[in-house]
Every structure is written in structure tokens, then in C-alpha cells.
Design an enzyme around this catalytic site. Structure first.
Site, short mmCIF file in Angstrom:
data_model
loop_
_atom_site.label_atom_id
_atom_site.label_comp_id
_atom_site.label_asym_id
_atom_site.label_seq_id
_atom_site.Cartn_x
_atom_site.Cartn_y
_atom_site.Cartn_z
N GLU A 175 31.53 -26.24 -21.56
CA GLU A 175 32.81 -25.88 -22.17
C GLU A 175 33.13 -24.40 -21.91
OE1 GLU A 175 34.16 -28.46 -23.40
OE2 GLU A 175 35.61 -27.93 -24.96
N CYS B 44 67.75 -5.19 -40.20
CA CYS B 44 68.60 -4.00 -40.16
C CYS B 44 70.00 -4.29 -39.60
CB CYS B 44 67.93 -2.90 -39.35
SG CYS B 44 67.85 -3.30 -37.60
N LYS C 184 33.25 -35.27 -36.06
CA LYS C 184 34.12 -34.11 -36.26
C LYS C 184 34.26 -33.73 -37.74
CE LYS C 184 37.21 -33.99 -32.45
NZ LYS C 184 38.61 -34.05 -32.14
N CYS D 148 64.55 -6.82 -31.82
CA CYS D 148 65.59 -6.05 -32.49
C CYS D 148 65.78 -4.78 -31.66
CB CYS D 148 65.13 -5.69 -33.90
SG CYS D 148 66.22 -4.49 -34.67
N ASP E 56 25.79 -0.94 -22.42
CA ASP E 56 26.86 -1.37 -21.51
C ASP E 56 27.06 -0.32 -20.41
OD1 ASP E 56 27.18 -3.51 -23.07
OD2 ASP E 56 29.08 -2.88 -23.99
N ALA E 57 26.96 0.96 -20.85
CA ALA E 57 27.21 2.04 -19.89
C ALA E 57 26.15 2.05 -18.78
CB ALA E 57 27.22 3.38 -20.63
N ASP F 253 26.84 -0.82 -16.50
CA ASP F 253 28.00 -0.50 -15.65
C ASP F 253 27.57 0.41 -14.50
OD1 ASP F 253 29.78 -1.98 -16.98
OD2 ASP F 253 30.62 -0.35 -18.18
N SER G 55 35.12 -38.59 -21.80
CA SER G 55 35.40 -37.92 -23.07
C SER G 55 34.55 -38.58 -24.15
CB SER G 55 36.88 -37.99 -23.39
OG SER G 55 37.26 -39.33 -23.47
N LEU G 56 34.80 -38.26 -25.38
CA LEU G 56 33.95 -38.77 -26.46
C LEU G 56 34.78 -39.56 -27.47
CD1 LEU G 56 31.88 -35.54 -27.17
CD2 LEU G 56 30.98 -37.65 -26.19
N ARG H 229 38.55 -30.55 -15.83
CA ARG H 229 38.37 -31.99 -16.00
C ARG H 229 39.53 -32.79 -15.39
NH1 ARG H 229 39.94 -35.73 -19.77
NH2 ARG H 229 38.48 -37.44 -20.09
N LYS I 178 30.09 -28.83 -31.05
CA LYS I 178 31.22 -29.23 -30.21
C LYS I 178 32.22 -28.08 -30.22
CE LYS I 178 34.39 -33.03 -29.37
NZ LYS I 178 35.55 -32.20 -29.07
S1 IVH Z 1 29.56 -34.09 -24.19
C1 IVH Z 1 30.77 -37.60 -22.22
N1 IVH Z 1 29.03 -32.02 -25.63
O1 IVH Z 1 34.54 -32.26 -26.13
C2 IVH Z 1 31.64 -36.45 -22.32
N2 IVH Z 1 31.28 -32.39 -25.04
O2 IVH Z 1 36.04 -34.58 -26.97
C3 IVH Z 1 30.85 -35.22 -22.20
N3 IVH Z 1 32.81 -30.68 -25.84
O3 IVH Z 1 35.58 -33.23 -22.91
C4 IVH Z 1 31.05 -34.39 -23.32
N4 IVH Z 1 31.31 -29.43 -26.82
O4 IVH Z 1 35.20 -30.73 -23.36
C5 IVH Z 1 29.99 -32.72 -25.04
N5 IVH Z 1 28.37 -30.20 -26.84
C6 IVH Z 1 29.33 -30.90 -26.27
C7 IVH Z 1 30.68 -30.49 -26.30
C8 IVH Z 1 31.63 -31.27 -25.68
C9 IVH Z 1 32.59 -29.57 -26.53
C10 IVH Z 1 34.14 -31.15 -25.40
C11 IVH Z 1 34.20 -31.54 -23.95
C12 IVH Z 1 34.68 -32.96 -23.95
C13 IVH Z 1 35.33 -33.07 -25.30
C14 IVH Z 1 35.33 -34.51 -25.77
#
Ligand code: IVH
Length: 673
Positions: A183, A419, A322, A434, A34-35, A38, A83-84, A138, A117
Site C-alpha cells: 500500500e 467584507c 473493518k 475575496c 538528516d543533515a 544529505d 480485493s478483499l 492496481r 489495513k
Molecule cells: S491484502 C487480496 N493487506 O485494501 C487482496 N490489503 O480492500 C490483497 N490494503 O486493495 C490485499 N492494507 O489496497 C491487504 N495489510 C493489507 C492491506 C491491504 C491495505 C488494501 C489494498 C487492497 C484493499 C482491499
């Protein structure tokens, strides 16, 4: 160096620094210290200071964070950030495949790319001419916030993508525009470190790494973001660079200079392989450096993925598989306030014990008064609690529809529960403190004393462990010692399953205690071991002692006025009475002293001096006490007998002077019969 040479040197330095960034953040490797790195950055900084016209937006020096913004600009996403759909069971994943197959031509063969995820927040990065141009959150999926300056501070995000190994045509496409999504997250270790700093600076702690990451990105001052250690993992290459599969897009992302998890993700030819990956990741997820809440399964073939389209806000071609939520519902039985090392008062919910992710949970932190107000949590409420990797879980939601009307609102105390000093709230801070600087130390000392040899004698519960329990808000006062479980202890440093179980066993054993030890353990001022024995013999039960007035106490032969006042004050203080009630509620059984036959020693005061022929001094004292006598440590006119062994010293001389009867061990044993 002439200007041309400086320019060349600057360019080489930038490439070198970026190379080490790539090694560290993408490949998890480190070639130089690291040094040393830097030092390279320092040289670059110096040269750019001398020749500011040579500064470019992709220079590593531009990561430090510029001027604070007044607000974040809005950014419209070219393609919505989706989203998923969530699934928790393998059956749901199989149903997902069946649904998809129905929408696809019969001959379509489905294979998958499964990835981690990470629990953070999604951002989109746009590069123009290969240089980071804009980064946005997002938001609602269509419009996000421009957090470019903050994202630039994150070393895992390349300021310029690496195009060396790409064909001319790809280079051309990238130069036009490149969009990468992924992410932002905070590693577990960085999260812990940040919370330590927050505590030191008397700032509220973050509830979990996700909140910490989100809170750090949404800072108007990029210097604050720069001070937080954030990371980035890319999961989506939005721009078409000719990738045919999802796996290929991850490989391209890594070649461009992003971390995309190719060493952690897995190609899966079928759902059986996906299931295997899901369970393997589950086994190792606690040892990963960051928090994940599941895996994401993508249909690998990009064309098939595209063909399936979107349902609602989620693509049909991907699904989140999940892990069982580390959440549970339970009832808040009480809210108590703990005083931390800095003197900050933290409200803690005492819960009806409940199993969460394999361990029993009896407490959850409520962080501060603002959080209690935000959640509107009341004593008696049914709540959802969640383990987010912290030792102590959070309350995430109140199920207010389950209220009966008997729930009680919580009010922050105006005096410290430890106390009794005044509680203060400084302007601009969420925490109460406190006002007594030594409060935490007093609390610690009380607990050390309580578990010590002559008190509850809890083996294994030493100062180091007590400190950790206090720091992690697992105990507020001594009564909490009797309610923690092995799973409260195991996550602490230096704790193995075995030693946690040993302590729990020692705590159980200590629940049976003599009245004298119990009184001594309370830590009443001026009440040492001897006085505790006198009080136990005199009152025989704790409730009689509690009720005794100053006069009742002052009348006792062995108890002087100062001691009587201290005992009487102690039992007039409601907090002490509540503590005793809590201890008894925890199943502590106090043994009454045995009723003794009268002996010649009953009520007499003895002092032991010198080396006795058979008994140790402590053994002689115990025998005297058992026979109803008092074993004092110094000779006074009220001493009845001095038992003298070899080399008796000054106590012997004093006894002679005062005319106190001097006897031998043998004579003592006769008296005790
Ligand atoms: S694919 C189609 N891949 O999970 C949406 N999402 O619950 C694209 N996330 O908003 C997401 N790891 O913020 C994808 N390997 C991954 C992920 C991931 C985390 C998050 C992401 C998304 C949320 C959906």
C-alpha cells in the site's frame, strides 16, 4: 581517486545510504542526522556527475524524479490484483471461518496472521536482478498504470533489494523476478503539511490522506510526486521464495528491505486472538502515524490459503475486518461560505447535527465550487458525511433519490460574505478569492470584538482559539460560536476535554445578554459602549432599533449625524440583519433595559474626573447610567455636571471655564436618589 577507487567509493556510499533508508523506513530508527545523510547523498551526486557512466538505476540519486511523461503506459498484472471482502462484525468473521472449514479437509487447523489495513492505494513492484524494474497501480485488477518513475521517488521502496542474508537458491529466484505488493499511503503529519502547502499555494486541499496519496502517485511529472512525502507498506510477497506461512512472507519482505509491519501485525492462533487484536488496534489507531480503516485477517498457512481459491474478486483465505465506518447520513440545512487566511472562499455545509464516530457533527466542508458540482449537493439534500481524520468532515455522497424537489442549488456569491468586496476566480484555479487583502483580518477582528469583555464576554475564547476555529472552517461568523460542540473543539491544538467543556459552558452563559452589550458586540462603526447604552435606553428592543430611520436616530440628543448615518447604514445592510436573525435563532436572549423612575439625573450629561472618595470612576459611571444619566468622557458646553474628586486635572479647569456645574461625589449620590 582513480576511476576504480571512485567506483568503490560510489558503491560504498550507495550501501551506506540504503542502510540508513532501511533503518528509517523499515525499523523506524535513525543512526545519523538528516543533515549527515544529505551530505552523503551530496557526495554521491557529485561523484556521479563527474562519472555519469557509473550511474546505475538503483542509485539513490535516481529517486529525484526524471522527465514528465505524456501519459502512463498500461501494465498487465501477471496475477490479478484482488480485493478483499469486508466485514464489520465478529459474527461475520466467525461465519467466514465456518464457510472456509466446510471447503477444507476435516483435519485442517486454521490459524491466522492479522495485519493493519492502511487506507491508501495498492501497487505492485517488480524487481529484476534485484533492482526495481517496474511499478504499477492496481487499475481494474488486471491492467494497471506504469508509475515506476513516481514509485522510485518513495524512499520506503528499496531500489535494490537486500540479498545478503539469503541462500544461493533464493538469490537466484529473486534475481529472476520478484514481485511485491503493498500500500502507498501518506502519513497523517505529511498529509497535514501537504494541505498547508496547498493552501499557501492557493491550490485545493486534499480531502483525506488516501486521496492525497492517490493524487500524488498519478502525477505525470515525477518531480511533483517527489515533493510529496509518500510511504509504502508491503503486505504481499507474490513470488514463491519457499515461504510456508503469511507471517513468514512478511519476515522475508522485511529482510529484503521493505517495511512489512512485523512490529504492528500479529500471529493469531485462533479467532479469539484475532478479535483481541482487532480491539487493541482500535484503541491505538488514533495514535498511529497513518490512517487505517481496519485489519486484514489472512489464513496463515499458504497452502490452505491457496487451496481455498478466489470467490468473485477476493481470495477466500483473507478478509478485511473493518472498523465501523466513520460515516453517517444527515440533511444539509444550509451552505455558507467561509473566508480563509489566504482569502479563499470555502463553501461549508451546515448540517442537521448528527453523531459520527463518537462526536456530534454540524458542519462538513465542500472544499470548492467544483466539488459542489461534482457531488451535485443542494440545500435540503440528504447526504453521507465522513470523518477522514480531519477536524471537519467531508460530504462523500448525495442520496439524490431522497430528494423532494424543494432542494435549492447553491451559487457561489459574487461578493465576499465578510467584507462585501468583489469575489474573483483566477484562471486555472478552482478556488474563488475575496479581492480584499485584509478580509480575513477584518473577520478575525469582528469575532475578537464580539467575544470581548464589554460585549459577549465569553471567557476562554481568546484570539488563539478563534484563529484555529477560523482556520479549520469551524466558524464563519460570530453566530457560529453558539452552535459548536465540545467535539468540534477537542481535536484542536491545546485543547483538552475539560477546556472544551468550559468554553461550551461560557458560551451557554453568554446567551443571556443586555441589549446594550448586544448592540456594542455588533461592532457598528462609531458605536462604542456609551452609544450602545444610549441606543438601548432609547429603543429598548433590537427590532425597534433595526427599524429606526436615519432621522429617528439623528433626533436622539446623544447621537450626532455621523453616528446616526453609520447606525442606519448598518441596519439597512441585509447581511447584518441576517446575522442578527441567526444570532436570535441560536437562542440568544436579549434583556431589555429596566424601566427607571425619573431621577434628577435622568437625561443629564455627567463627566467624572479625579479620584472620588468611595466610588471608582467606572462605578460612578454605572450608577449615573442606571439612573438614566449619560456618562461622557469629555467636558463640552452640553455637559450638565462635572463630578470632581482629588487631583481633577484639565477637565475641572475646562468645566470652570465653560461654567459647568461642579459637584462632589456626595452631591452626585443625592442627585441619583
Ligand atoms: S491484502 C487480496 N493487506 O485494501 C487482496 N490489503 O480492500 C490483497 N490494503 O486493495 C490485499 N492494507 O489496497 C491487504 N495489510 C493489507 C492491506 C491491504 C491495505 C488494501 C489494498 C487492497 C484493499 C482491499
Amino acid at each position: 581517486m582513480n576511476k576504480q577507487q571512485v567506483k568503490e567509493r560510489i558503491e560504498k556510499l550507495r550501501q551506506e545510504i540504503n542502510h540508513h533508508r532501511y533503518l528509517y523506513h523499515v525499523l523506524d530508527k535513525q543512526e545519523i542526522s538528516d543533515a549527515a545523510l544529505d551530505s552523503l547523498k551530496h557526495e554521491l551526486d557529485e561523484l556521479e556527475r563527474k562519472f555519469p557512466e557509473l550511474i546505475t538505476p538503483d542509485s539513490p540519486t535516481q529517486r529525484v524524479g526524471g522527465k514528465p511523461l505524456d501519459e502512463f503506459k498500461k501494465v498487465q498484472h501477471k496475477l490479478p490484483m484482488l480485493s478483499l471482502t469486508d466485514a464489520f462484525l465478529f459474527k461475520e468473521i466467525q461465519e467466514w471461518e465456518t464457510r472456509n472449514k466446510k471447503l477444507l479437509p476435516l483435519e485442517t487447523k486454521l490459524d491466522y496472521y492479522a495485519e493493519l489495513k492502511i487506507d491508501g492505494l495498492a501497487v505492485a513492484l517488480i524487481y529484476k536482478k534485484g533492482i526495481l524494474w517496474k511499478g504499477a497501480t492496481r487499475g481494474d485488477g488486471k491492467i494497471g498504470e506504469d508509475v515506476t518513475e513516481n514509485l522510485k521517488t518513495i524512499e520506503a521502496i528499496p531500489l535494490r533489494v537486500n540479498l545478503e542474508n539469503f541462500s544461493q537458491s533464493i538469490q537466484k529466484k529473486v534475481a529472476e523476478e520478484l514481485e511485491v505488493r503493498g500500500e502507498i499511503f501518506m502519513k497523517k503529519a505529511d498529509f497535514d503539511q501537504l494541505n498547508e502547502i496547498q493552501e499557501k499555494n492557493k491550490q485545493p486541499k486534499f480531502a483525506n490522506p488516501r486521496n492525497a496519496a492517490a493524487g500524488s502517485i498519478r502525477q505525470l511529472d515525477p518531480k511533483i510526486t517527489a515533493s510529496r512525502k509518500l510511504s509504502f507498506m508491503a503486505y504481499s510477497l507474490v513470488t514463491d521464495l519457499g515461504q510456508k506461512t503469511h507471517q513468514e512472507s512478511h519476515e522475508l519482505l522485511e529482510a529484503l528491505g521493505f517495511r512489512a509491519g512485523t512490529n504492528l501485525n500479529q500471529y493469531c492462533p485462533d479467532l479469539q486472538a484475532v478479535e483481541k487484536y482487532h480491539s487493541e488496534v482500535n484503541k491505538k489507531r488514533n495514535s498511529l502515524p497513518f490512517w487505517i480503516d481496519g485489519i486484514v485477517i489472512n489464513i496463515n498457512d499458504q497452502q490452505t490459503f491457496g487451496r481455498l481459491g478466489v470467490v468473485g474478486k477476493a481470495p477466500r483465505g483473507a478478509i478485511a475486518y473493518k472498523y465501523p465506518a466513520e460515516q453517517a447520513t444527515t440533511v444539509v440545512e444550509d451552505i455558507q461560505v467561509q473566508v480563509g487566511r489566504t482569502g479563499a472562499l470555502t463553501p461549508v455545509a451546515h448540517l442537521k447535527p448528527v453523531r459520527v464516530a463518537g462526536s456530534t457533527v454540524a458542519r462538513a466542508t465542500l472544499h470548492n465550487e467544483d466539488e459542489i458540482k461534482r457531488l451535485d449537493v443542494r440545500i435540503g439534500d440528504t447526504v453521507i458525511i465522513q470523518k477522514a481524520g480531519d477536524i471537519i468532515p467531508d460530504v462523500v455522497k448525495v442520496l439524490s433519490k431522497l430528494r423532494t424537489g424543494k432542494e435549492k442549488k447553491f451559487k457561489m456569491p459574487v461578493t465576499c460574505p465578510i467584507c462585501g468586496s468583489k469575489v474573483i476566480r483566477r484562471t486555472g484555479e478552482v478556488a474563488y478569492y475575496c479581492s480584499n487583502k485584509n478580509c480575513f483580518a477584518i473577520q478575525k477582528e469582528k469575532i475578537y470584538h464580539f467575544v470581548s469583555k464589554k460585549a459577549f464576554d465569553i471567557e476562554g475564547l481568546g484570539p488563539k482559539i478563534i484563529d484555529q476555529l477560523l482556520e479549520n472552517n469551524l466558524i464563519k461568523d460570530v453566530s457560529d460560536i453558539f452552535s459548536f460542540t465540545a467535539s468540534d473543539l477537542e481535536p484542536l491544538e491545546r485543547f483538552a476535554e475539560k477546556s472544551a467543556a468550559n468554553i461550551i459552558e461560557a458560551v451557554e452563559k453568554a446567551k443571556k445578554i443586555t441589549l446594550a452589550r448586544f448592540i456594542y458586540a455588533l461592532g457598528i462603526r462609531h458605536v462604542g459602549e456609551e452609544t450602545a447604552i444610549d441606543l438601548a435606553n432609547h429603543f429598548r428592543t433590537i427590532s425597534r432599533l433595526q427599524k429606526a430611520s436615519f432621522d429617528d436616530l439623528n433626533k436622539i440628543y446623544e447621537i450626532g449625524e455621523v453616528v446616526a448615518r453609520s447606525i442606519s447604514d448598518f441596519f439597512r445592510d441585509n447581511r447584518n440583519l441576517q446575522l442578527i436573525a441567526r444570532l436570535l435563532n441560536q437562542g440568544i436572549k436579549i434583556k431589555e433595559p429596566e424601566v427607571r423612575k425619573k431621577t434628577a439625573a435622568s437625561g443629564k450629561a455627567f463627566v467624572v474626573t479625579g479620584t472620588l472618595p468611595s466610588l471608582s470612576r467606572e462605578e460612578a459611571k454605572t450608577k449615573i447610567r442606571e439612573a438614566g444619566g449619560k456618562a461622557a468622557s469629555s467636558v463640552s458646553p452640553s455637559t450638565d455636571f462635572v463630578i470632581a474628586g482629588d487631583n481633577p486635572g484639565s477637565k475641572y479647569e475646562k468645566a470652570k471655564k465653560l461654567g459647568v456645574k461642579i459637584i462632589s461625589e456626595k452631591e452626585l449620590l443625592n442627585l441619583l436618589k
